[in-house]
Design an enzyme around this catalytic site. Structure first.
Site, PDB file in Angstrom:
ATOM      1  N   ASP A  18       0.886  -1.159   0.000  1.00 57.28           N
ATOM      2  CA  ASP A  18       0.000   0.000   0.000  1.00 57.28           C
ATOM      3  C   ASP A  18       0.925   1.211   0.000  1.00 57.28           C
ATOM      4  O   ASP A  18       1.471   1.570   1.037  1.00 57.28           O
ATOM      5  CB  ASP A  18      -0.888  -0.013   1.249  1.00 57.28           C
ATOM      6  CG  ASP A  18      -1.750   1.229   1.350  1.00 57.28           C
ATOM      7  OD1 ASP A  18      -2.100   1.823   0.315  1.00 57.28           O
ATOM      8  OD2 ASP A  18      -2.090   1.616   2.492  1.00 57.28           O
ATOM      9  N   GLU A  78      -1.329  -1.542  -4.563  1.00 58.06           N
ATOM     10  CA  GLU A  78      -2.564  -0.759  -4.647  1.00 58.06           C
ATOM     11  C   GLU A  78      -2.310   0.460  -5.524  1.00 58.06           C
ATOM     12  O   GLU A  78      -1.311   1.165  -5.365  1.00 58.06           O
ATOM     13  CB  GLU A  78      -2.998  -0.327  -3.249  1.00 58.06           C
ATOM     14  CG  GLU A  78      -4.332   0.378  -3.234  1.00 58.06           C
ATOM     15  CD  GLU A  78      -4.819   0.680  -1.832  1.00 58.06           C
ATOM     16  OE1 GLU A  78      -5.080   1.871  -1.553  1.00 58.06           O
ATOM     17  OE2 GLU A  78      -4.963  -0.258  -1.027  1.00 58.06           O
ATOM     18  N   ASP A 151      -2.291   0.581   7.374  1.00 57.88           N
ATOM     19  CA  ASP A 151      -1.610   0.524   6.076  1.00 57.88           C
ATOM     20  C   ASP A 151      -0.991  -0.864   5.880  1.00 57.88           C
ATOM     21  O   ASP A 151      -0.874  -1.344   4.760  1.00 57.88           O
ATOM     22  CB  ASP A 151      -0.510   1.594   6.009  1.00 57.88           C
ATOM     23  CG  ASP A 151      -1.040   2.976   6.315  1.00 57.88           C
ATOM     24  OD1 ASP A 151      -1.372   3.704   5.366  1.00 57.88           O
ATOM     25  OD2 ASP A 151      -1.130   3.326   7.507  1.00 57.88           O
TER      26      ASP A 151
END
Length: 192
Positions: A18, A78, A151
């Site tokens: 991420d 992501e 996260d």
């Protein structure tokens, strides 16, 4: 069993990231056929670095370290979401690019997923909260402690989303049109 011992037991290792310029989350899963197991997850804190270019350097270096340390075979990352703040989106795109460049420098296959796609794959709801994603990953991968920074579970979510995309087609030849169809086919995945 520590995370390095787990590495040797798997056919492939997926690193999920991420991207972020203040906190970058990551998670690694080991895959054997239709099964995935968490290896580790965590965050890389970048908030104390003032120079944006030095943050990108740190993202590149730490991604290389994660790949080498855990013998990752693939990167699932992501994609930056489209928001109103163009500067934030640009910085996130650069962070993503630094992680992708690190993976490509180690000849990993890179797979990009939108935040909605990841949330949908994990929870069945493309608008799920970070907490809902973390809770569902805890059930699926059998861990109970939610990390301080979500996260980390977002990075793990990218890796697990990629696993789900591939378990359906590569391993089983099956394809699922929804999360409900997957759960119906594999109800044991949700049991603790």
């Amino acid at each position: 069993m520590n995370s390095l011992q787990k590495i040797k037991e798997h056919e492939r290792i997926i690193l999920g990231i991420d991207p972020g310029t203040i906190v970058m989350g990551y998670g690694l899963i080991g895959v054997n056929k239709k099964n995935a197991e968490i290896i580790t997850l965590g965050v890389i804190k970048l908030g104390k670095i003032d120079d944006h270019l030095l943050k990108l350097k740190k993202i590149f270096e730490r991604t290389i370290w994660l790949i080498d340390e855990f013998k990752a075979d693939e990167l699932a990352i992501e994609a930056p979401f489209f928001g109103k703040n163009v500067q934030s989106m640009l910085k996130l795109g650069r962070a993503q690019g630094a992680a992708i460049a690190a993976a490509l420098s180690r000849e990993l296959h890179v797979h990009e997923y939108s935040p909605k796609k990841i949330k949908m794959a994990i929870t069945g709801n493309g608008n799920a909260s970070k907490e809902q994603v973390a809770a569902m990953l805890g059930k699926l991968l059998k861990f109970s402690e939610t990390p301080k920074f979500l996260d980390a579970t977002d990075g793990l979510g990218a890796a697990y989303c990629h696993f789900l995309q591939n378990v359906n087609t590569k391993t089983t030849g099956e394809s699922f049109g929804s999360w409900k169809a997957f759960v119906n086919a594999y109800p044991s995945k949700l049991k603790k």
